[in-house]
Design a protein around this motif. Sequence first.
Motif, PDB file in Angstrom:
ATOM      1  N   THR A 139      10.290   3.577   1.783  1.00 23.84           N
ATOM      2  CA  THR A 139      10.691   3.847   0.396  1.00 23.84           C
ATOM      3  C   THR A 139      10.689   5.339   0.057  1.00 23.84           C
ATOM      4  OG1 THR A 139       8.387   3.589  -0.359  1.00 23.84           O
ATOM      5  CG2 THR A 139       9.787   1.624  -0.383  1.00 23.84           C
ATOM      6  N   SER A 142      14.016   6.882  -1.700  1.00 28.80           N
ATOM      7  CA  SER A 142      14.608   5.724  -2.373  1.00 28.80           C
ATOM      8  C   SER A 142      15.379   6.070  -3.629  1.00 28.80           C
ATOM      9  CB  SER A 142      13.500   4.714  -2.711  1.00 28.80           C
ATOM     10  OG  SER A 142      12.511   5.334  -3.523  1.00 28.80           O
ATOM     11  N   SER A 143      15.274   7.316  -4.093  1.00 30.98           N
ATOM     12  CA  SER A 143      15.996   7.704  -5.311  1.00 30.98           C
ATOM     13  C   SER A 143      16.595   9.094  -5.123  1.00 30.98           C
ATOM     14  CB  SER A 143      15.040   7.697  -6.514  1.00 30.98           C
ATOM     15  OG  SER A 143      14.012   8.660  -6.329  1.00 30.98           O
ATOM     16  N   PRO A 144      17.608   9.432  -5.914  1.00 33.00           N
ATOM     17  CA  PRO A 144      18.322  10.711  -5.731  1.00 33.00           C
ATOM     18  C   PRO A 144      17.442  11.952  -5.788  1.00 33.00           C
ATOM     19  CG  PRO A 144      19.559   9.251  -7.173  1.00 33.00           C
ATOM     20  CD  PRO A 144      18.230   8.600  -6.941  1.00 33.00           C
ATOM     21  N   ASN A 145      16.370  11.928  -6.552  1.00 30.90           N
ATOM     22  CA  ASN A 145      15.548  13.123  -6.708  1.00 30.90           C
ATOM     23  C   ASN A 145      14.227  13.053  -5.947  1.00 30.90           C
ATOM     24  OD1 ASN A 145      17.361  14.488  -8.447  1.00 30.90           O
ATOM     25  ND2 ASN A 145      16.702  13.164 -10.130  1.00 30.90           N
ATOM     26  N   SER A 146      14.158  12.181  -4.961  1.00 30.71           N
ATOM     27  CA  SER A 146      12.935  12.089  -4.156  1.00 30.71           C
ATOM     28  C   SER A 146      13.005  13.074  -2.998  1.00 30.71           C
ATOM     29  CB  SER A 146      12.740  10.661  -3.643  1.00 30.71           C
ATOM     30  OG  SER A 146      13.885  10.239  -2.917  1.00 30.71           O
ATOM     31  N   THR A 180       7.709  12.198  -2.411  1.00 30.92           N
ATOM     32  CA  THR A 180       7.383  10.799  -2.128  1.00 30.92           C
ATOM     33  C   THR A 180       6.798  10.614  -0.729  1.00 30.92           C
ATOM     34  OG1 THR A 180       9.674  10.474  -1.414  1.00 30.92           O
ATOM     35  CG2 THR A 180       9.139   9.889  -3.694  1.00 30.92           C
ATOM     36  N   SER A 199      17.215  13.287  -0.890  1.00 33.30           N
ATOM     37  CA  SER A 199      18.167  12.191  -0.759  1.00 33.30           C
ATOM     38  C   SER A 199      19.623  12.635  -0.883  1.00 33.30           C
ATOM     39  CB  SER A 199      17.877  11.133  -1.815  1.00 33.30           C
ATOM     40  OG  SER A 199      18.839  10.101  -1.766  1.00 33.30           O
ATOM     41  N   ASP A 201      21.802  10.757  -1.881  1.00 38.15           N
ATOM     42  CA  ASP A 201      22.320  10.094  -3.080  1.00 38.15           C
ATOM     43  C   ASP A 201      22.520  11.081  -4.224  1.00 38.15           C
ATOM     44  OD1 ASP A 201      22.375   7.676  -1.818  1.00 38.15           O
ATOM     45  OD2 ASP A 201      20.466   6.974  -2.619  1.00 38.15           O
TER      46      ASP A 201
END
Length: 305
Positions: A139, A142-146, A180, A199, A201
């Motif tokens: 994980t 898992s997100s664009p700003n991680s 993260t 990421s 993303d």
Amino acid sequence: MIKNNLKIAWRNLTRNFSTSFINIVGLAMGIATCLLISLYVTDEFSFDRYNEHADRIVRVVFRGTVKGGTINEAHVMPPVASTMKSELPEVEETARLRIGGSPLFVVNNKVFHEEKMAFVDASFFKIFTLPFIKGNLSTAISSPNSAVISESTALKYFGTNDVVGRDLIIKDSPNILKITGVIKDVPQNSHFHFDVFTSLDALEDSRSDSWMTSEYYTYALLSKNASREKLEKNLATLFDKHVATQFMAGFGMSYQEYKKTGNKIGLYLQPLTDIHLYSNFNYDSALRGIYVTLIFLVLLHSLCY
């Protein structure tokens, strides 16, 4: 007996001191040189072999001939990774990497110039063996700003590696990266060296379906016993199918007409363990070794014995 032999050896050394000194120093220098050559050659051939599945990881590269010129690029198009995974059963996993520039991070009112940042897919850590010290591999991105950072970077920025949940503020930007995960430093014998992974993303272009642009270093983990030669043939078919649908709009002629003029372009697979020594690609992020120099050193080393 041993005592007498030592006395005789010492008398010979002192009787011909200058000659003995030259011989001993020469022998010592020869042994040291051979040891250094051995260590250097071993290190050069060890690149990227720290990965658990190094023998099954490949990089996708772009090659071709256009009007007598050549295309030889280390990065490929945005949708190559996802298309390979969905359409080629021999491919277990894929991941992309894009160099992230040199942002300025603000931490505790201090500014740090980060020169080793990369955007990656979350699957990147499933392909490469980069052990997590803190955080969860599955994980972490898992997100664009991680962001996942190396242990040495965590210590440099925060003074501790217990930094999951902390923020990396990008100077003069509204974006804030949330840490993260923390990984062990990327080994020196790796073809890439980054300290901050965030990421893909976050990049709108990463979701592009264009086969007319590139900039994405793309890796694939092959299934056990997969044939690279067979996979390259299937990859060629895949490439022709997807490029053909966009070629007319980009070049004003069909892909079939383009190929009839003698031009040839396509995707190929490069074994991970070949990248450091055998690469000759444009736009390559890897620090290249010099294979010819290694052969010379190996021959020189053989003369030591």
